[in-house]
Design a protein around this motif. Structure first.
Motif, PDB file in Angstrom:
ATOM      1  N   PHE A 268     -32.160  42.840  79.582  1.00  0.00           N
ATOM      2  CA  PHE A 268     -31.719  43.493  78.313  1.00  0.00           C
ATOM      3  C   PHE A 268     -32.247  43.090  76.965  1.00  0.00           C
ATOM      4  CE2 PHE A 268     -28.621  43.792  81.427  1.00  0.00           C
ATOM      5  CZ  PHE A 268     -28.338  45.313  81.692  1.00  0.00           C
ATOM      6  N   GLY A 269     -33.536  42.482  77.146  1.00  0.00           N
ATOM      7  CA  GLY A 269     -34.176  41.981  75.661  1.00  0.00           C
ATOM      8  C   GLY A 269     -33.240  40.630  75.308  1.00  0.00           C
ATOM      9  N   ILE A 270     -33.599  40.284  73.945  1.00  0.00           N
ATOM     10  CA  ILE A 270     -33.310  39.135  73.149  1.00  0.00           C
ATOM     11  C   ILE A 270     -31.849  39.740  72.427  1.00  0.00           C
ATOM     12  CG2 ILE A 270     -33.474  37.493  71.421  1.00  0.00           C
ATOM     13  CD1 ILE A 270     -36.569  37.990  72.132  1.00  0.00           C
ATOM     14  N   ASP A 271     -30.919  39.065  72.699  1.00  0.00           N
ATOM     15  CA  ASP A 271     -29.272  39.527  72.119  1.00  0.00           C
ATOM     16  C   ASP A 271     -29.227  38.946  70.762  1.00  0.00           C
ATOM     17  OD1 ASP A 271     -28.642  36.900  72.443  1.00  0.00           O
ATOM     18  OD2 ASP A 271     -27.684  37.267  74.377  1.00  0.00           O
ATOM     19  N   ARG A 272     -28.272  39.408  69.974  1.00  0.00           N
ATOM     20  CA  ARG A 272     -27.927  38.953  68.560  1.00  0.00           C
ATOM     21  C   ARG A 272     -27.786  37.485  68.382  1.00  0.00           C
ATOM     22  NH1 ARG A 272     -23.476  42.372  65.443  1.00  0.00           N
ATOM     23  NH2 ARG A 272     -24.907  43.873  66.180  1.00  0.00           N
ATOM     24  N   ASP A 273     -27.186  36.802  69.565  1.00  0.00           N
ATOM     25  CA  ASP A 273     -26.883  35.562  69.350  1.00  0.00           C
ATOM     26  C   ASP A 273     -28.335  34.424  69.314  1.00  0.00           C
ATOM     27  OD1 ASP A 273     -24.995  33.070  69.701  1.00  0.00           O
ATOM     28  OD2 ASP A 273     -26.164  32.601  71.565  1.00  0.00           O
ATOM     29  N   ASN A 274     -29.249  34.968  70.073  1.00  0.00           N
ATOM     30  CA  ASN A 274     -30.516  34.333  70.255  1.00  0.00           C
ATOM     31  C   ASN A 274     -31.247  34.429  69.040  1.00  0.00           C
ATOM     32  OD1 ASN A 274     -30.833  33.060  72.768  1.00  0.00           O
ATOM     33  ND2 ASN A 274     -30.701  35.060  73.841  1.00  0.00           N
ATOM     34  N   HIS A 275     -31.309  35.875  68.183  1.00  0.00           N
ATOM     35  CA  HIS A 275     -31.829  35.909  67.077  1.00  0.00           C
ATOM     36  C   HIS A 275     -31.092  35.164  65.772  1.00  0.00           C
ATOM     37  CE1 HIS A 275     -34.576  38.999  67.282  1.00  0.00           C
ATOM     38  NE2 HIS A 275     -33.886  39.789  68.327  1.00  0.00           N
TER      39      HIS A 275
ATOM     40  N   LYS B 135     -29.877  32.192  66.348  1.00  0.00           N
ATOM     41  CA  LYS B 135     -30.074  30.650  66.566  1.00  0.00           C
ATOM     42  C   LYS B 135     -31.524  30.569  65.919  1.00  0.00           C
ATOM     43  CE  LYS B 135     -26.958  29.618  70.064  1.00  0.00           C
ATOM     44  NZ  LYS B 135     -26.824  29.414  71.587  1.00  0.00           N
ATOM     45  N   ALA B 136     -32.208  31.401  65.934  1.00  0.00           N
ATOM     46  CA  ALA B 136     -33.761  31.331  65.603  1.00  0.00           C
ATOM     47  C   ALA B 136     -33.446  31.480  63.815  1.00  0.00           C
ATOM     48  CB  ALA B 136     -34.590  32.409  66.148  1.00  0.00           C
ATOM     49  N   VAL B 137     -32.853  32.112  63.526  1.00  0.00           N
ATOM     50  CA  VAL B 137     -32.947  32.313  62.014  1.00  0.00           C
ATOM     51  C   VAL B 137     -32.110  31.074  61.397  1.00  0.00           C
ATOM     52  CG1 VAL B 137     -31.515  33.334  60.151  1.00  0.00           C
ATOM     53  CG2 VAL B 137     -32.637  34.781  61.935  1.00  0.00           C
ATOM     54  N   LYS B 138     -31.239  30.545  62.282  1.00  0.00           N
ATOM     55  CA  LYS B 138     -30.512  29.252  61.803  1.00  0.00           C
ATOM     56  C   LYS B 138     -31.641  28.020  61.680  1.00  0.00           C
ATOM     57  CE  LYS B 138     -26.563  26.144  62.558  1.00  0.00           C
ATOM     58  NZ  LYS B 138     -25.245  26.057  63.618  1.00  0.00           N
ATOM     59  N   ALA B 139     -32.352  28.051  62.769  1.00  0.00           N
ATOM     60  CA  ALA B 139     -33.461  27.064  62.738  1.00  0.00           C
ATOM     61  C   ALA B 139     -34.444  27.173  61.393  1.00  0.00           C
ATOM     62  CB  ALA B 139     -34.257  27.139  64.061  1.00  0.00           C
ATOM     63  N   MET B 140     -34.845  28.249  61.426  1.00  0.00           N
ATOM     64  CA  MET B 140     -35.693  28.643  60.042  1.00  0.00           C
ATOM     65  C   MET B 140     -34.981  28.385  58.717  1.00  0.00           C
ATOM     66  SD  MET B 140     -37.741  32.046  60.870  1.00  0.00           S
ATOM     67  CE  MET B 140     -36.439  32.997  61.102  1.00  0.00           C
ATOM     68  N   GLU B 141     -33.649  28.469  58.701  1.00  0.00           N
ATOM     69  CA  GLU B 141     -32.995  28.176  57.478  1.00  0.00           C
ATOM     70  C   GLU B 141     -32.834  26.589  57.371  1.00  0.00           C
ATOM     71  OE1 GLU B 141     -29.175  30.257  57.930  1.00  0.00           O
ATOM     72  OE2 GLU B 141     -29.920  32.029  57.022  1.00  0.00           O
TER      73      GLU B 141
ATOM     74  N   VAL C   9     -43.876  34.792  62.135  1.00  0.00           N
ATOM     75  CA  VAL C   9     -43.161  33.454  62.006  1.00  0.00           C
ATOM     76  C   VAL C   9     -41.938  33.460  62.767  1.00  0.00           C
ATOM     77  CG1 VAL C   9     -42.060  31.532  60.694  1.00  0.00           C
ATOM     78  CG2 VAL C   9     -44.290  32.370  60.105  1.00  0.00           C
ATOM     79  N   ALA C  10     -40.972  34.536  62.567  1.00  0.00           N
ATOM     80  CA  ALA C  10     -39.873  34.823  63.261  1.00  0.00           C
ATOM     81  C   ALA C  10     -39.987  34.753  64.688  1.00  0.00           C
ATOM     82  CB  ALA C  10     -39.240  35.912  62.514  1.00  0.00           C
ATOM     83  N   GLU C  11     -41.142  35.551  65.246  1.00  0.00           N
ATOM     84  CA  GLU C  11     -41.396  35.564  66.580  1.00  0.00           C
ATOM     85  C   GLU C  11     -41.792  34.419  67.324  1.00  0.00           C
ATOM     86  OE1 GLU C  11     -43.032  40.219  66.734  1.00  0.00           O
ATOM     87  OE2 GLU C  11     -44.402  38.399  66.202  1.00  0.00           O
ATOM     88  N   VAL C  12     -42.489  33.557  66.702  1.00  0.00           N
ATOM     89  CA  VAL C  12     -42.570  32.010  67.169  1.00  0.00           C
ATOM     90  C   VAL C  12     -41.693  31.182  67.267  1.00  0.00           C
ATOM     91  CG1 VAL C  12     -44.111  30.001  66.667  1.00  0.00           C
ATOM     92  CG2 VAL C  12     -45.141  32.171  65.890  1.00  0.00           C
ATOM     93  N   VAL C  13     -40.654  31.262  66.224  1.00  0.00           N
ATOM     94  CA  VAL C  13     -39.543  30.749  66.354  1.00  0.00           C
ATOM     95  C   VAL C  13     -38.501  30.999  67.489  1.00  0.00           C
ATOM     96  CG1 VAL C  13     -37.522  29.641  65.094  1.00  0.00           C
ATOM     97  CG2 VAL C  13     -39.357  29.919  63.984  1.00  0.00           C
ATOM     98  N   LEU C  14     -38.513  32.400  67.555  1.00  0.00           N
ATOM     99  CA  LEU C  14     -37.764  33.117  68.644  1.00  0.00           C
ATOM    100  C   LEU C  14     -38.155  32.597  70.060  1.00  0.00           C
ATOM    101  CD1 LEU C  14     -35.155  34.909  68.826  1.00  0.00           C
ATOM    102  CD2 LEU C  14     -36.597  36.911  68.814  1.00  0.00           C
ATOM    103  N   MET C  15     -39.476  32.325  70.168  1.00  0.00           N
ATOM    104  CA  MET C  15     -40.058  31.873  71.509  1.00  0.00           C
ATOM    105  C   MET C  15     -39.442  30.601  71.821  1.00  0.00           C
ATOM    106  SD  MET C  15     -44.157  32.468  70.749  1.00  0.00           S
ATOM    107  CE  MET C  15     -44.832  34.096  70.490  1.00  0.00           C
TER     108      MET C  15
ATOM    109  N   ALA D 265     -38.674  24.240  68.134  1.00  0.00           N
ATOM    110  CA  ALA D 265     -38.040  23.321  68.922  1.00  0.00           C
ATOM    111  C   ALA D 265     -36.730  23.303  68.593  1.00  0.00           C
ATOM    112  CB  ALA D 265     -38.772  21.758  68.568  1.00  0.00           C
ATOM    113  N   ILE D 266     -36.146  23.179  67.454  1.00  0.00           N
ATOM    114  CA  ILE D 266     -34.598  23.261  67.259  1.00  0.00           C
ATOM    115  C   ILE D 266     -34.071  24.279  67.650  1.00  0.00           C
ATOM    116  CG2 ILE D 266     -33.021  23.293  65.214  1.00  0.00           C
ATOM    117  CD1 ILE D 266     -35.048  21.557  63.430  1.00  0.00           C
ATOM    118  N   ALA D 267     -34.783  25.516  67.717  1.00  0.00           N
ATOM    119  CA  ALA D 267     -34.142  26.850  68.184  1.00  0.00           C
ATOM    120  C   ALA D 267     -34.083  26.732  69.680  1.00  0.00           C
ATOM    121  CB  ALA D 267     -35.138  28.118  67.902  1.00  0.00           C
ATOM    122  N   GLN D 268     -34.882  25.978  70.395  1.00  0.00           N
ATOM    123  CA  GLN D 268     -35.086  25.855  71.910  1.00  0.00           C
ATOM    124  C   GLN D 268     -33.473  25.095  72.384  1.00  0.00           C
ATOM    125  OE1 GLN D 268     -38.787  24.568  73.219  1.00  0.00           O
ATOM    126  NE2 GLN D 268     -37.890  23.775  75.276  1.00  0.00           N
TER     127      GLN D 268
END
Length: 314
Positions: free
Chosen positions: A108-115, A117-123, A92-98, A151-154
């Motif tokens: 350099f991959g996905i940084d901490r800030d993007n992670h 924002k995905a966590v915040k959307a799930m919360e 689920v975390a990976e889908v939201v991170l998309m 969609a919110i994370a986007q």
């Protein structure tokens, strides 16, 4: 923010959209309402660039979508489909991170800030505990919540939702509409296709009503969701009632049945809660008595706050 001008679309020789024109403003929660087959989903697909109209013009944030690159489009618009069945068991975390994909760059991959924002959307949707669960093992309603979080994370400026609460239970329906109102309050434009006349009346700032001929009404719910409009699209199968200051759309044959008062809905709640119907008089339309409010404390009976579409338990 979203401007649709005289859009026409047909599948082969079958016309679906016949000169559709509408406009949704910045930070507005707009409901797209109408019967099956009137072209609501097709309109969404045209607005998102999935389908190319045969005529007309669609603009997002002042830009013609025909001139936008894929990444530019993804930064402007997010889409929550009615149904989504993934072939691979992403967490689920990976889908939201998309949802953060349009904002990624470099090697350099996905940084901490993007992670974050995905966590915040799930919360925000209270689904953080699902983070490590396989997305394709969730129920249809649970997957819908995950897609809304994506969609919110986007962080798009416009979010399109195709029947966002169709697979959800009552509690999550209310939660989702509350989230959508919160999203719109942050300045994000939300256009939600919905088949529930009460939901668009209670929670939306504006409603656009369509039938097979095109847009037949557009404006505030109180002005648009009238008996005349509903008779035109549903041919007398429902009727508009008033509960206090709030409109309620009911099946036409419901009035007069056991537990139902033609003046309001509190008799209906009385039938299921065991309230003495002798206390429920013509005044029921103004709201339940203090004794009855106490009796139904904690029930699923919603108190709709007119004008803002907020819901709270009694």
């Amino acid at each position: 923010m979203l401007k649709v001008e005289q859009v026409r679309f047909r599948y082969h020789r079958m016309p679906v959209l016949n000169g559709i024109t509408l406009q949704v403003g910045h930070g507005e929660l707009c409901g797209l309402f109408g019967p099956n087959g009137c072209g609501k989903t097709t309109l969404f697909k045209c607005c998102l660039g999935f389908l190319r109209p045969q005529g007309g013009r669609i603009c997002l944030a002042g830009s013609d979508i025909r001139e936008l690159k894929v990444r530019e489009m993804a930064k402007l618009a997010a889409y929550v489909p009615q149904d989504h069945k993934p072939p691979f068991p992403y967490r689920v975390a990976e889908v939201v991170l998309m949802g953060r994909t349009p904002h990624l760059g470099g090697m350099f991959g996905i940084d901490r800030d993007n992670h974050k924002k995905a966590v915040k959307a799930m919360e925000l949707l209270d689904i953080g505990e699902w983070a490590d669960q396989p997305y394709n093992a969730l129920s249809g309603g649970q997957r819908q919540l995950v897609l809304i979080a994506r969609a919110i994370a986007q962080e798009a400026r416009v979010i399109f939702l195709d029947e966002p609460t169709s697979a959800l239970d009552f509690n999550n329906q209310v939660k989702i509409w509350g989230v959508l109102r919160s999203v719109a309050a942050r300045g994000i434009t939300v256009l939600a296709c919905c088949h529930d006349p009460n939901h668009v009346s209670w929670f939306c700032d504006r409603v656009v009503v369509m039938d097979q001929s095109g847009v037949i009404a557009d404006g505030p719910p109180a002005r648009v969701m009238t008996q005349e409009t509903l008779d035109r699209i549903y041919e007398g199968t429902c009727s508009v009632h008033r509960v206090g200051t709030v409109r309620m759309v009911l099946p036409s044959g419901l009035a007069g049945r056991e537990g139902m008062d033609r003046e309001g809905l509190y008799d209906l709640d009385a039938a299921s809660q065991g309230i003495d119907r002798r206390r429920l008089t013509r005044r029921s339309i103004d709201g339940p008595s203090a004794a009855d409010r106490k009796h139904v404390q904690g029930s699923l009976y919603p108190e709709i706050v007119a004008g803002r579409g907020r819901v709270s338990n009694l």
